[in-house]
Every structure is written in C-alpha cells, then in structure tokens.
Design an enzyme around this catalytic site. Structure first.
Site, short mmCIF file in Angstrom:
data_model
loop_
_atom_site.label_atom_id
_atom_site.label_comp_id
_atom_site.label_asym_id
_atom_site.label_seq_id
_atom_site.Cartn_x
_atom_site.Cartn_y
_atom_site.Cartn_z
N GLU A 146 -5.24 -56.90 -15.17
CA GLU A 146 -6.54 -56.55 -15.78
C GLU A 146 -7.23 -55.39 -15.06
O GLU A 146 -6.87 -55.05 -13.92
CB GLU A 146 -7.46 -57.76 -15.82
CG GLU A 146 -7.91 -58.23 -14.44
CD GLU A 146 -9.21 -59.03 -14.48
OE1 GLU A 146 -10.26 -58.48 -14.85
OE2 GLU A 146 -9.17 -60.22 -14.08
N LYS A 163 -13.70 -69.09 -8.65
CA LYS A 163 -14.64 -69.12 -7.53
C LYS A 163 -15.67 -70.22 -7.73
O LYS A 163 -16.04 -70.53 -8.87
CB LYS A 163 -15.38 -67.79 -7.45
CG LYS A 163 -14.55 -66.68 -6.87
CD LYS A 163 -15.45 -65.56 -6.34
CE LYS A 163 -14.61 -64.45 -5.76
NZ LYS A 163 -14.16 -63.50 -6.77
N1 PSU Z 1 -13.85 -63.84 -11.19
C1 PSU Z 1 -13.36 -63.27 -10.07
N2 PSU Z 1 -13.06 -61.95 -10.08
C2 PSU Z 1 -13.24 -61.17 -11.20
C3 PSU Z 1 -13.77 -61.78 -12.38
C4 PSU Z 1 -14.03 -63.12 -12.34
O1 PSU Z 1 -13.18 -63.95 -9.07
O2 PSU Z 1 -12.98 -59.96 -11.15
C5 PSU Z 1 -13.96 -60.96 -13.62
C6 PSU Z 1 -12.72 -61.11 -14.55
O3 PSU Z 1 -12.50 -59.88 -15.22
C7 PSU Z 1 -13.20 -62.15 -15.54
C8 PSU Z 1 -14.65 -61.77 -15.70
O4 PSU Z 1 -12.51 -62.14 -16.77
O5 PSU Z 1 -15.07 -61.44 -14.38
C9 PSU Z 1 -15.49 -62.90 -16.27
O6 PSU Z 1 -16.76 -62.41 -16.60
P1 PSU Z 1 -17.76 -63.31 -17.49
O7 PSU Z 1 -18.09 -64.48 -16.62
O8 PSU Z 1 -18.92 -62.40 -17.76
O9 PSU Z 1 -17.00 -63.69 -18.72
#
Ligand code: PSU
Ligand code: MN
Length: 304
Positions: free
Chosen positions: A25, A160
């Site tokens: 990604e 996390k």
């Molecule tokens: N959690 C992490 N590192 C990340 C992300 C999440 O530990 O880089 C990023 C990923 O791209 C994930 C996104 O898909 O954040 C999720 O964002 P949201 O909660 O806004 O959907």
C-alpha cells in the site's frame, strides 16, 4: 481490464506467467512514516518481496490513474509529497480519478486495486479498525468493510492499540472475515506481540495459508482473509511505554477536535513522536516481516 487501471510491465508479465505477486500500500508511505525513512522502507519492502521469490506491486493513484506497480521515482514522489497527498479510501476513488488527482491507497483501496489487477495477496503494517469510543463516534475504518467483500489476503501485524481491538474482532466476525494468527493463537497488537485476545485460527506455514486462501476462492465465498503476523520478538516494544503514548495521543485527538479520516494519521504520528525513534524502527521491521511472509505465501499459492 479496468479502463482506469495501469499495471506496470513487470507485474503484468508476472501475472500472465502465473508467477507470485504481492501488493503493497501507499498510505503507509505518505501518511504512515516520515520522509526519508518512508521511501527507504518502501524500497526495502519491495526488495524483501523479491528476495522471497515474488514480484512487488506497490499500489497508488497517480494523475487519476489506478497504478499496480510503481517505479522507484514514483515511490520517491509519494514519500516526499507525504501528507499533502489525498488519503484515498473506497469513497474517494471515483472523484480523485475523475479529477486526475493523486491518491495514497489505504488497506481498503489497495485491496480494491489489487483485486482489479488479479493480485491475491497484500502485505502491510497495520489495518484500520473500530476506534475506541466508536459507540458514539461511529468511527469504523472502511478497511473492515473491504475485508468483508474483496477477495484479497491481507498480511499485517495486527492492529495498533489506538483502536478497540476487541470490537474490531467482533466486527470482523459479523462480516465473516477469517482472522488467522501466524504461529500464534493470540491477536498481535502491532508493536507488541500480545493483546490478550484470541484469533479464529492458528496457522504455522505459508503452505497452509495459501491452501486456506485457495479454498476460499475456489468455493466462491467472496470476501478477504486477515493474517496477523506478530512482530519479531527482538523488535517488539514494551507495552507500558506504548500504552502511555497512546492514551496521551487519544486525549490530544479529542481535545483538538480531530475527526474522520484525519484521526488515524494524527494518532499514528503522535504515537511515533511520543515514543521517539524506537517505534519507527519497530514499525519498519514488522512491515519487512509481513512482506516476507506474504511473498512466501504467494509462492506457495502459485503451486496450487
Ligand atoms: N494503521 C497503521 N498504519 C497505517 C494505517 C493504519 O498502523 O499506515 C493506515 C492504513 O493505510 C489504513 C488506514 O488502511 O491507515 C486506515 O485509516 P482509517 O482508519 O481512516 O480508515
Ligand atoms: Mn475513520
């Protein structure tokens, strides 16, 4: 092929020849780590995929085109532009492409584009999930809905603790997403190998992971599969230090009124600042570890 998709020549050739390919990604590059470590990591992750026998396909949106496979120059561009790039989840794809803009793909959009390209396995660091306090904010990542519908295996290091991990597992259960622990029955919590929560299945080999994915697809079940791979012991962090940083970051987030798509990048950046360089080093190592497992699994999948 989808009219909005560009597959780079190396990836296209590998797919055509039935060789293993692993999707990666781009939000982790633009929003997940600081420059220049983000670019160095993205390139090292690609190298790890290659060393383990597969072709890497880093996924992003550039100038309104969906890209499966980036050049090192394109990765450098994404890393440098950082959070100035639009973080693109499912809802953003149509408008960004209509406008000819760039977008950093989250887990959800990386799955969508990987599937369009015919890539079945994707490695990342952590996924989005159900946020703490979601019972009032309704903040639940679109990543979970994507895992419910898009047939791609996502290899991560769990999620996390900025999230409510128990509610995230409940949500995945409701949506019918298998949650697999690699070599463990316990859900890993990203920086830490332990969450105290159980996964659905423990699987110990890339062969068995590949077989599970193969059967899911052959059966026509639809939906994805989540593999949670614990951070290697030597890079795992002390739970207490991380928890204190997370509590502080969460308090600042609500004080500053940060909402919606800005929440996850804000929390990730604050936790990284509060824990200093340690957390960044751990983050890099766990992504490399996931890339290796995904490449080995993709290699096994191609033998089925
Ligand atoms: N959690 C992490 N590192 C990340 C992300 C999440 O530990 O880089 C990023 C990923 O791209 C994930 C996104 O898909 O954040 C999720 O964002 P949201 O909660 O806004 O959907
Ligand atoms: Mn959200």
């Amino acid at each position: 092929m989808n009219a909005y998709l560009d597959i780079n020549p190396e990836v296209k050739q590998a797919l055509k020849a039935g060789k293993p390919v692993v999707a990666l990604e781009s939000t982790i590059i633009s929003h997940g780590m600081p420059y220049p470590q983000n670019v160095q990591t993205a390139l090292a992750v690609e190298e790890t995929v290659r060393k383990n026998g597969a072709v890497p396909a880093t996924i992003a949106i550039i100038g309104g085109r969906l890209k499966a496979g980036l050049s090192p120059e394109e990765i450098e561009y994404f890393g440098k532009k950082g959070t100035a790039i639009h973080k693109a989840s499912r809802r953003d794809l149509a408008v960004l492409c209509a406008r000819g803009e760039d977008g950093a793909t989250t887990v959800a959009t990386t799955m969508i584009i990987a599937h369009m390209a015919g890539i079945k396995i994707f490695a990342t660091g952590g996924i989005g999930g159900v946020h703490r306090g979601a019972e009032t904010t309704m903040d639940i990542s679109a990543d979970l809905e994507e895992l419910a519908v898009t047939p791609v295996m996502v290899v991560c290091a769990g999620a996390k603790a900025i999230l409510d991990l128990g509610l995230t597992l409940e949500y995945l259960e409701t949506k019918g997403v298998p949650v697999i622990g690699y070599g463990t029955q316990e859900l890993p919590a990203f920086y830490s190998r332990h969450s105290g929560l159980g996964v659905d299945y423990r699987i110990d080999t890339p062969e068995e992971l590949a077989k599970a994915l193969y059967v899911q697809r052959e059966m026509g079940l639809g939906g994805g599969m989540l593999v949670t791979n614990p951070i290697p012991e030597e890079y795992a962090m002390d739970g207490g230090e991380i928890d204190a940083a997370i509590e502080k970051a969460l308090a600042e987030c609500s004080q500053q009124g940060i909402r919606g798509k800005d929440t996850t990048p804000f929390l990730l950046a604050r936790v990284a600042e509060l824990t200093g360089g340690d957390s960044l080093a751990s983050n890099i190592q766990l992504v490399l570890n996931n890339a290796a497992l995904a490449a080995k699994t993709a290699t096994q999948y191609c033998k089925l």
